[in-house]
Design an enzyme around this catalytic site. Structure first.
Site, PDB file in Angstrom:
ATOM      1  N   CYS A 116       0.836  -1.207   0.000  1.00  0.00           N
ATOM      2  CA  CYS A 116       0.000   0.000   0.000  1.00  0.00           C
ATOM      3  C   CYS A 116       0.873   1.261   0.000  1.00  0.00           C
ATOM      4  O   CYS A 116       0.708   2.142  -0.863  1.00  0.00           O
ATOM      5  CB  CYS A 116      -0.944  -0.022   1.189  1.00  0.00           C
ATOM      6  SG  CYS A 116      -0.184  -0.515   2.757  1.00  0.00           S
TER       7      CYS A 116
HETATM    8  N1  LIG Z   1      -4.395  -4.599   5.181  1.00  0.00           N
HETATM    9  C1  LIG Z   1      -3.778  -3.910   4.221  1.00  0.00           C
HETATM   10  O1  LIG Z   1      -3.927  -2.674   4.077  1.00  0.00           O
HETATM   11  C2  LIG Z   1      -2.890  -4.617   3.273  1.00  0.00           C
HETATM   12  C3  LIG Z   1      -2.478  -5.933   3.475  1.00  0.00           C
HETATM   13  N2  LIG Z   1      -1.665  -6.535   2.569  1.00  0.00           N
HETATM   14  C4  LIG Z   1      -1.122  -7.880   2.772  1.00  0.00           C
HETATM   15  O2  LIG Z   1      -2.120  -8.857   2.585  1.00  0.00           O
HETATM   16  C5  LIG Z   1      -1.834  -9.987   3.424  1.00  0.00           C
HETATM   17  C6  LIG Z   1      -3.080 -10.251   4.263  1.00  0.00           C
HETATM   18  O3  LIG Z   1      -3.239  -9.092   5.079  1.00  0.00           O
HETATM   19  P1  LIG Z   1      -4.621  -8.742   5.758  1.00  0.00           P
HETATM   20  O4  LIG Z   1      -5.748  -9.218   4.899  1.00  0.00           O
HETATM   21  O5  LIG Z   1      -4.552  -7.324   6.143  1.00  0.00           O
HETATM   22  O6  LIG Z   1      -4.498  -9.673   7.072  1.00  0.00           O
HETATM   23  P2  LIG Z   1      -5.636 -10.339   7.957  1.00  0.00           P
HETATM   24  O7  LIG Z   1      -4.980 -10.681   9.237  1.00  0.00           O
HETATM   25  O8  LIG Z   1      -6.843  -9.488   7.983  1.00  0.00           O
HETATM   26  O9  LIG Z   1      -5.993 -11.675   7.157  1.00  0.00           O
HETATM   27  C7  LIG Z   1      -5.096 -12.752   7.007  1.00  0.00           C
HETATM   28  C8  LIG Z   1      -5.919 -14.005   6.782  1.00  0.00           C
HETATM   29  O10 LIG Z   1      -5.034 -15.112   6.597  1.00  0.00           O
HETATM   30  C9  LIG Z   1      -5.478 -16.189   7.447  1.00  0.00           C
HETATM   31  N3  LIG Z   1      -4.325 -17.022   7.749  1.00  0.00           N
HETATM   32  C10 LIG Z   1      -3.280 -16.754   8.577  1.00  0.00           C
HETATM   33  N4  LIG Z   1      -2.400 -17.776   8.574  1.00  0.00           N
HETATM   34  C11 LIG Z   1      -2.879 -18.699   7.726  1.00  0.00           C
HETATM   35  C12 LIG Z   1      -2.433 -19.986   7.285  1.00  0.00           C
HETATM   36  N5  LIG Z   1      -1.271 -20.526   7.735  1.00  0.00           N
HETATM   37  N6  LIG Z   1      -3.191 -20.668   6.381  1.00  0.00           N
HETATM   38  C13 LIG Z   1      -4.344 -20.146   5.908  1.00  0.00           C
HETATM   39  N7  LIG Z   1      -4.838 -18.946   6.306  1.00  0.00           N
HETATM   40  C14 LIG Z   1      -4.111 -18.231   7.197  1.00  0.00           C
HETATM   41  C15 LIG Z   1      -6.020 -15.483   8.658  1.00  0.00           C
HETATM   42  O11 LIG Z   1      -6.849 -16.329   9.411  1.00  0.00           O
HETATM   43  P3  LIG Z   1      -6.938 -16.063  11.011  1.00  0.00           P
HETATM   44  O12 LIG Z   1      -7.392 -14.643  11.157  1.00  0.00           O
HETATM   45  O13 LIG Z   1      -7.907 -17.065  11.475  1.00  0.00           O
HETATM   46  O14 LIG Z   1      -5.537 -16.263  11.536  1.00  0.00           O
HETATM   47  C16 LIG Z   1      -6.803 -14.331   7.990  1.00  0.00           C
HETATM   48  O15 LIG Z   1      -8.068 -14.754   7.526  1.00  0.00           O
HETATM   49  C17 LIG Z   1      -0.624  -9.634   4.295  1.00  0.00           C
HETATM   50  O16 LIG Z   1       0.514 -10.246   3.791  1.00  0.00           O
HETATM   51  C18 LIG Z   1      -0.546  -8.112   4.183  1.00  0.00           C
HETATM   52  O17 LIG Z   1       0.778  -7.660   4.276  1.00  0.00           O
HETATM   53  C19 LIG Z   1      -1.350  -5.918   1.409  1.00  0.00           C
HETATM   54  C20 LIG Z   1      -1.720  -4.629   1.157  1.00  0.00           C
HETATM   55  C21 LIG Z   1      -2.467  -3.855   2.133  1.00  0.00           C
HETATM   56  C1  LIG Z   2      -0.750   0.325   9.331  1.00  0.00           C
HETATM   57  C2  LIG Z   2       0.154  -0.856   9.110  1.00  0.00           C
HETATM   58  O1  LIG Z   2       0.538  -1.570  10.030  1.00  0.00           O
HETATM   59  N1  LIG Z   2       0.523  -1.089   7.870  1.00  0.00           N
HETATM   60  C3  LIG Z   2       1.376  -2.174   7.485  1.00  0.00           C
HETATM   61  C4  LIG Z   2       1.539  -2.134   6.004  1.00  0.00           C
HETATM   62  C5  LIG Z   2       0.367  -2.741   5.301  1.00  0.00           C
HETATM   63  C6  LIG Z   2       0.661  -4.133   4.900  1.00  0.00           C
HETATM   64  O2  LIG Z   2       0.105  -5.080   5.374  1.00  0.00           O
HETATM   65  O3  LIG Z   2       1.671  -4.260   4.069  1.00  0.00           O
HETATM   66  P1  LIG Z   2       1.518  -4.610   2.556  1.00  0.00           P
HETATM   67  O4  LIG Z   2       0.787  -3.514   1.944  1.00  0.00           O
HETATM   68  O5  LIG Z   2       2.883  -4.665   2.049  1.00  0.00           O
HETATM   69  O6  LIG Z   2       1.049  -5.965   2.463  1.00  0.00           O
HETATM   70  C7  LIG Z   2       2.778  -2.070   8.063  1.00  0.00           C
HETATM   71  O7  LIG Z   2       3.319  -0.989   8.175  1.00  0.00           O
HETATM   72  O8  LIG Z   2       3.365  -3.136   8.308  1.00  0.00           O
END
Ligand SMILES: NC(=O)C1=CN([C@@H]2O[C@H](COP(=O)(O)OP(=O)(O)OC[C@H]3O[C@@H](n4cnc5c(N)ncnc54)[C@H](OP(=O)(O)O)[C@@H]3O)[C@@H](O)[C@H]2O)C=CC1
Ligand SMILES: CC(=O)N[C@@H](CCC(=O)OP(=O)(O)O)C(=O)O
EC number: 1.2.1.38
Length: 314
Positions: free
Chosen positions: A123
């Site tokens: 992001c």
């Molecule tokens: N949030 C954001 O703004 C952004 C996030 N991302 C990336 O996207 C990815 C997901 O992030 P986000 O959606 O925010 O995280 P969340 O914690 O909201 O979701 C992660 C999901 O993965 C599940 N999970 C964890 N471990 C396992 C496993 N071993 N096998 C199967 N499922 C699993 C979790 O289940 P449970 O909760 O039950 O553990 C949960 O449903 C991360 O790598 C993050 O860096 C990328 C861009 C932006």
């Molecule tokens: C607010 C906050 O904690 N933000 C996360 C970045 C968001 C994220 O999950 O990283 P990706 O976009 O690379 O997947 C962090 O700084 O680690």
């Protein structure tokens, strides 16, 4: 490909997975889901992987690495391995993966379309690269310029755990973090912005759910050639002229981070004070939109040879 392409979102119940699941309704694909109680069952996930065309990984980095290894093992043992789109940080600078930022330059969309493994951008990097790469390519910023990047994100950027902390316990109003200056996004920002010197990156998180501003302060006399804020703006406007998601907007006296929440858009601005020879570049986006799920849907459409759905525009 006969019939509709099949897609499995590993991590469908998470913050990013949910956003992608909702956006997939706009594409002619069949989504296959795993029973919630089996979502961490390696055997069930492997069977699902073998049955679909594309797997979207929305998992923490370690789980993404395990899933990618599983797909590689399926291929190595003669099975039907799917193509992968990974939302985590695990493969963003891995040479075996294509970085999925279609607006980053000519040929980037075609690379995504032809790739077996695509890494969805972070992001913060979406804002930082979106601002800096065109200026480096145009020769206005030298690759070794000592830059600082400030940024603020909504708390959904920290996934389910941070959302729960803010919504149930009441998180901090404003938290500066990453002060060890080793944030996980630095390698991809440096590489894809075309820099040779890592910027000082100062992220922060505020007590609001979604939205982000990435800002880069500049002394105009630091530029590689004499230029004005208007010149910077013209380069950015030309670079993104064909995009329906990234626009170059008018400078504002102040900016709210939440304005683009719920959209797949990103607005870039150059706020300049010519008499002081100073400027601040800003990128405003939704960390969950163009910063995650909105970018993922662009990449999914490219990988499956489908027209990208219109961006969510609020
Ligand atoms: N949030 C954001 O703004 C952004 C996030 N991302 C990336 O996207 C990815 C997901 O992030 P986000 O959606 O925010 O995280 P969340 O914690 O909201 O979701 C992660 C999901 O993965 C599940 N999970 C964890 N471990 C396992 C496993 N071993 N096998 C199967 N499922 C699993 C979790 O289940 P449970 O909760 O039950 O553990 C949960 O449903 C991360 O790598 C993050 O860096 C990328 C861009 C932006
Ligand atoms: C607010 C906050 O904690 N933000 C996360 C970045 C968001 C994220 O999950 O990283 P990706 O976009 O690379 O997947 C962090 O700084 O680690």
């Amino acid at each position: 490909m006969d019939g509709q392409a099949t897609v499995f979102i590993d991590g469908e119940a998470g913050t990013t997975g949910l956003g992608i699941r909702q956006r997939l309704d706009a594409l002619p694909v069949t989504v296959r889901s795993i029973a919630p109680e089996q979502r961490k069952d390696a055997g069930a996930r492997r069977a699902m992987m073998e049955s679909v065309d594309l797997v979207v990984l929305c998992l923490p980095d370690a789980a993404s690495r395990e899933a990618a290894a599983m797909a590689a093992e399926i291929a190595a043992t003669g099975g039907r391995a799917p193509r992968l789109l990974d939302a985590s940080t695990a493969f963003r600078v891995d040479p075996d993966w294509v970085y999925g930022f279609p607006e980053m330059g000519a040929g980037c969309a075609a690379q995504v379309a032809g790739a077996a493994r695509v890494s969805n951008p972070g992001c913060y990097p979406t804002g930082a690269i979106g601002l800096l790469r065109p200026l480096v390519e145009a020769g206005l910023l030298a690759p070794d310029t000592p830059l600082t990047i400030n940024a603020v994100s909504g708390y959904s950027g920290g996934g389910r755990a941070m959302i729960e902390a803010h919504e149930h316990d009441g998180g901090p109003a404003f938290l500066l973090y990453g002060l060890g200056l080793e944030h996980k996004h630095l390698p991809e920002i440096t590489r894809y912005a075309g820099l040779t010197r890592a910027p000082v990156f100062v992220p922060s998180v505020g007590h609001f759910p979604q939205g982000m501003i990435v800002s880069v302060p500049l002394h105009l006399d630091m530029l590689a050639v004499p230029a004005t804020g208007g010149d910077l703006r013209a380069v950015l406007a030309d670079f993104y002229a064909g995009s329906d998601r990234i626009s170059v907007a008018e400078a504002m006296p102040d900016l709210s981070a939440e304005t683009l929440a719920g959209t797949d858009l990103m607005e870039l601005r150059v706020h300049a004070n010519e008499s002081r020879r100073q400027a601040v570049l800003t990128a405003r986006l939704d960390n969950l939109g163009k910063g995650a799920s909105g970018a993922a849907i662009q990449n999914i459409a490219l990988m499956l040879g489908l027209a990208a759905p219109a961006p969510r525009a609020g």
